[in-house]
Design a protein around this motif. Sequence first.
Motif, mmCIF file in Angstrom:
data_model
loop_
_atom_site.group_PDB
_atom_site.id
_atom_site.type_symbol
_atom_site.label_atom_id
_atom_site.label_comp_id
_atom_site.label_asym_id
_atom_site.label_seq_id
_atom_site.Cartn_x
_atom_site.Cartn_y
_atom_site.Cartn_z
ATOM 1 N N SER A 1 -7.268 -5.197 16.919
ATOM 2 C CA SER A 1 -6.308 -6.167 17.671
ATOM 3 C C SER A 1 -5.557 -7.254 16.240
ATOM 4 O O SER A 1 -4.360 -7.944 16.005
ATOM 5 C CB SER A 1 -6.606 -7.269 18.191
ATOM 6 N N ARG A 2 -5.849 -6.698 15.199
ATOM 7 C CA ARG A 2 -5.658 -7.885 13.727
ATOM 8 C C ARG A 2 -5.047 -7.306 13.128
ATOM 9 O O ARG A 2 -4.685 -8.030 11.669
ATOM 10 C CB ARG A 2 -7.028 -8.045 13.202
ATOM 11 N N GLY A 3 -5.209 -6.436 12.877
ATOM 12 C CA GLY A 3 -4.630 -4.620 11.848
ATOM 13 C C GLY A 3 -5.608 -4.796 10.283
ATOM 14 O O GLY A 3 -4.901 -4.298 9.097
ATOM 15 N N SER B 1 0.801 -1.603 0.034
ATOM 16 C CA SER B 1 -0.113 0.018 0.460
ATOM 17 C C SER B 1 0.877 1.339 0.451
ATOM 18 O O SER B 1 2.240 0.403 0.035
ATOM 19 C CB SER B 1 -0.849 -0.284 1.112
ATOM 20 N N ASP B 2 0.637 2.149 -0.235
ATOM 21 C CA ASP B 2 1.000 2.956 -0.118
ATOM 22 C C ASP B 2 0.498 4.100 1.380
ATOM 23 O O ASP B 2 0.857 5.670 1.643
ATOM 24 C CB ASP B 2 0.437 4.583 -1.470
ATOM 25 N N GLN B 3 -0.364 3.527 2.088
ATOM 26 C CA GLN B 3 -0.195 3.373 3.624
ATOM 27 C C GLN B 3 0.408 3.168 4.603
ATOM 28 O O GLN B 3 0.310 1.833 4.626
ATOM 29 C CB GLN B 3 -1.681 3.968 3.987
ATOM 30 N N PRO B 4 0.650 3.379 5.589
ATOM 31 C CA PRO B 4 1.001 2.413 7.330
ATOM 32 C C PRO B 4 0.368 1.526 8.018
ATOM 33 O O PRO B 4 -0.786 2.194 7.400
ATOM 34 C CB PRO B 4 2.047 3.648 7.863
ATOM 35 N N LEU B 5 0.642 0.620 8.033
ATOM 36 C CA LEU B 5 0.138 0.232 9.315
ATOM 37 C C LEU B 5 -0.438 -0.327 10.911
ATOM 38 O O LEU B 5 1.296 -0.320 11.067
ATOM 39 C CB LEU B 5 -0.572 -1.205 8.575
ATOM 40 N N GLU B 6 -0.822 0.442 11.561
ATOM 41 C CA GLU B 6 -0.374 0.210 13.170
ATOM 42 C C GLU B 6 -1.001 -1.156 13.132
ATOM 43 O O GLU B 6 -1.816 -1.451 13.506
ATOM 44 C CB GLU B 6 -0.894 0.962 14.009
ATOM 45 N N LEU B 7 -0.115 -1.812 13.949
ATOM 46 C CA LEU B 7 -0.702 -3.186 13.940
ATOM 47 C C LEU B 7 -0.173 -3.257 15.874
ATOM 48 O O LEU B 7 1.006 -3.433 16.594
ATOM 49 C CB LEU B 7 0.354 -4.644 14.051
ATOM 50 N N GLU B 8 -1.777 -3.680 16.635
ATOM 51 C CA GLU B 8 -1.846 -3.897 18.387
ATOM 52 C C GLU B 8 -0.711 -4.514 18.775
ATOM 53 O O GLU B 8 -0.506 -6.040 18.511
ATOM 54 C CB GLU B 8 -3.058 -3.850 18.236
#
Length: 336
Positions: A290-292, A225-232
Amino acid sequence: MHARTFFTRCSAAAVALLLAGAAQAQNWKPTKPINLIVPWAAGGSTDQVTRVTAAELEKVLGQKVVVVNQPGASGSIGSKNAWESAKDGYTWTAGAAQDLGTYQSLGMLDASIKDWHLFLNVANIQVVGVGAGTPYQNIGQLLDAMKAKPGEIKVATAGVTSAGHNAMEAISRATGVKYRHVTYDGGNPAVVATVAGETDLTTQLAVEQAEMIRGKRIRPLATVSDQPLELEGFGMIEPISKAIPGFKSPANYFGIFLPKGVPDEVVKTLEKIWAEQIATSDALKKYAASRGALFAPAAGAAAQTAVFPAVQANAWLLHAGGKTKVAPDTVGIPKP
């Protein structure tokens, strides 16, 4: 804009549209259990979020929503079974809308995305995740290795048209790398294969890799993607666009789908439930965090509008790879 902020704004707009029509909804009360076909293996992304959603629906409908796994042919077998079932409102299916929207051009099912009622719950992002025993520490190293050893590095996905395959094809087209495609009956088996060392990496969804990432058995190199993802429990996963400038990938929406032709009272009742219960569901919000995944409830016209960019991108990506039976624009999917 951060991915979660973007989807929050989109979800708010979709919920507003849902609420506007909710007051006119009819009140359907099912008199027997509902059969909900998950056309992928147990434990994968569709199975996970569908079971959470089914439990929420049971509270309101007062009937069991029985989840039945029917994997095969990239999800088209279970979807076809739902399509061909009696149009009485008691057989539904689930999955990624971008898959459902490409079956017609693939020759797997003679129905377009507009032939379905869409009830979306989350949007998912694919992640490039390598096995902990591999030497790759960042996406640049992996891409360099793929260029140096074309067709040798093994990528596990849930099959042709799956989110993981689409992601790897997009990366291949953007960079010119070649890879060895190893397919499984679902996202969860593909992830397990990567952990076991059968394959070098997977490009399946974050929700399918989350536990293995937190357990340090898969090393996430980038979101597709062009977006970051914060994973708990892990932290931020940076976007692949940092290594591939200009890379973009439309949102991959998941949900529950009913074929057109079911009674209107069924559709109106589900639209009301989506506006009043699903749009505020703590269980689904917790699952997403919790799962991203990204909490993104929508139904009706808003859902069709949301999913179509990914349907377009998916269909034309498959067509470019020689996978389709007919050109997407001949079945109502113009080139993006």
